[in-house]
Design a protein around this motif. Structure first.
Motif, short mmCIF file in Angstrom:
data_model
loop_
_atom_site.label_atom_id
_atom_site.label_comp_id
_atom_site.label_asym_id
_atom_site.label_seq_id
_atom_site.Cartn_x
_atom_site.Cartn_y
_atom_site.Cartn_z
N ALA A 100 -7.18 -33.23 29.10
CA ALA A 100 -7.10 -34.56 28.58
C ALA A 100 -7.28 -35.49 29.93
O ALA A 100 -6.91 -35.30 31.10
CB ALA A 100 -6.18 -34.95 28.02
N THR A 101 -7.86 -36.67 29.62
CA THR A 101 -7.76 -37.90 30.65
C THR A 101 -6.87 -39.09 29.87
O THR A 101 -7.13 -39.47 28.74
CB THR A 101 -9.06 -38.30 30.92
N ARG A 102 -6.13 -39.66 30.59
CA ARG A 102 -5.32 -40.74 30.00
C ARG A 102 -5.68 -42.00 30.72
O ARG A 102 -5.71 -41.90 32.08
CB ARG A 102 -3.86 -40.66 30.19
N THR A 103 -5.93 -43.07 30.25
CA THR A 103 -6.29 -44.38 30.79
C THR A 103 -5.45 -45.34 30.52
O THR A 103 -5.25 -45.62 29.25
CB THR A 103 -7.78 -44.72 30.36
N TYR A 104 -5.01 -45.91 31.70
CA TYR A 104 -4.00 -47.31 31.43
C TYR A 104 -5.05 -48.46 31.52
O TYR A 104 -5.55 -48.44 32.66
CB TYR A 104 -2.87 -47.07 32.54
N VAL A 105 -4.66 -49.41 30.80
CA VAL A 105 -5.37 -50.57 30.61
C VAL A 105 -4.33 -51.60 30.64
O VAL A 105 -3.32 -51.55 30.01
CB VAL A 105 -6.53 -50.63 29.59
N GLN A 106 -4.89 -53.08 30.94
CA GLN A 106 -3.87 -54.10 30.97
C GLN A 106 -4.83 -55.61 30.84
O GLN A 106 -5.95 -55.48 31.14
CB GLN A 106 -3.01 -54.17 32.00
N LEU A 107 -3.93 -56.52 30.42
CA LEU A 107 -4.48 -57.74 30.42
C LEU A 107 -3.51 -58.48 31.55
O LEU A 107 -2.20 -58.27 31.12
CB LEU A 107 -4.25 -58.59 28.97
N LEU A 108 -3.68 -59.26 32.58
CA LEU A 108 -2.78 -60.12 33.16
C LEU A 108 -2.61 -61.50 32.92
O LEU A 108 -1.73 -62.14 33.44
CB LEU A 108 -3.34 -59.62 34.79
N ALA A 109 -3.41 -61.75 31.94
CA ALA A 109 -3.31 -63.27 31.71
C ALA A 109 -3.81 -63.34 30.16
O ALA A 109 -4.78 -62.87 29.71
CB ALA A 109 -4.13 -64.25 32.60
N PRO A 110 -3.30 -64.42 29.39
CA PRO A 110 -3.71 -64.55 27.91
C PRO A 110 -5.45 -64.81 28.26
O PRO A 110 -6.21 -64.71 27.07
CB PRO A 110 -3.02 -65.57 27.48
N SER A 111 -5.69 -65.54 29.05
CA SER A 111 -7.14 -65.77 29.07
C SER A 111 -7.98 -64.90 29.42
O SER A 111 -9.46 -64.88 29.19
CB SER A 111 -7.32 -66.85 30.26
#
Length: 178
Positions: free
Chosen positions: A6-17
């Motif tokens: 399996a591959t796990r991908t971490y994702v993020q938003l750094l600002a509401p915009s």
């Protein structure tokens, strides 16, 4: 069941915009925060959404452990539709480092393909940002719905870490960690 790569991908938003919102679909079920939520009520959500995607970690928790987790003020559970027969849910957790994690997120099969996932993810990110975090993040893996990662990317989440691992699914001697 054998071990599965399996591959796990971490994702993020750094600002509401950075959020790319999806519109609310016509005839969308009600989305509401459920607090308090019992261990039994939470397991209904968890099984309904995660049953097809190898979610089992929280099913191993006893009632006391699960209710203690859900009672924490940092934990926020939102349900799409009727909590007894949900269309989906998401769980947010405020973390000590100032981030908000989307711990669980998903729809039941009958709710897929109607734009509800994109809209619910928009709402999850908005509710996360309403808690004034440093970032909103989550992870997904190749054992989840193939629609998951494309939805996250379409909403503006950006990958920041990828892990390759071997998942030990139920019936084996080690947890998947997905």
């Amino acid at each position: 069941m054998p071990d599965v790569p399996a591959t796990r991908t971490y994702v993020q938003l750094l600002a509401p915009s950075e959020l790319i919102p999806a519109p609310e679909p016509a005839h969308a079920p009600r989305l509401s925060r459920v607090r308090p939520i019992s261990a039994a009520g939470y397991r209904v959500l968890y099984r309904a959404v995660g049953g097809d995607w190898n979610w089992y970690e929280r099913l191993a928790w006893g009632d006391a452990q699960l209710e203690a987790q859900l009672a924490r003020p940092e934990v926020h559970v939102w349900v799409l539709g009727d909590p007894r027969d949900p269309d989906g849910y998401f769980e947010l957790e405020q973390q000590a480092d100032g981030a908000v994690e989307v711990v669980y997120f998903g729809l039941v099969a009958r709710a897929m393909g109607r734009g509800l996932g994109a809209w619910m993810l928009t709402r999850a990110a908005q509710e996360g940002w309403a808690l004034h975090p440093t970032r909103v993040w989550l992870h997904t893996c190749t054992l989840d719905s193939p629609r998951a990662l494309p939805n996250y990317l379409a909403r503006g989440f950006r990958p920041y870490r990828i892990e390759h691992y071997t998942a030990h699914l139920p019936g084996t001697d080690a947890p998947a960690g997905a």
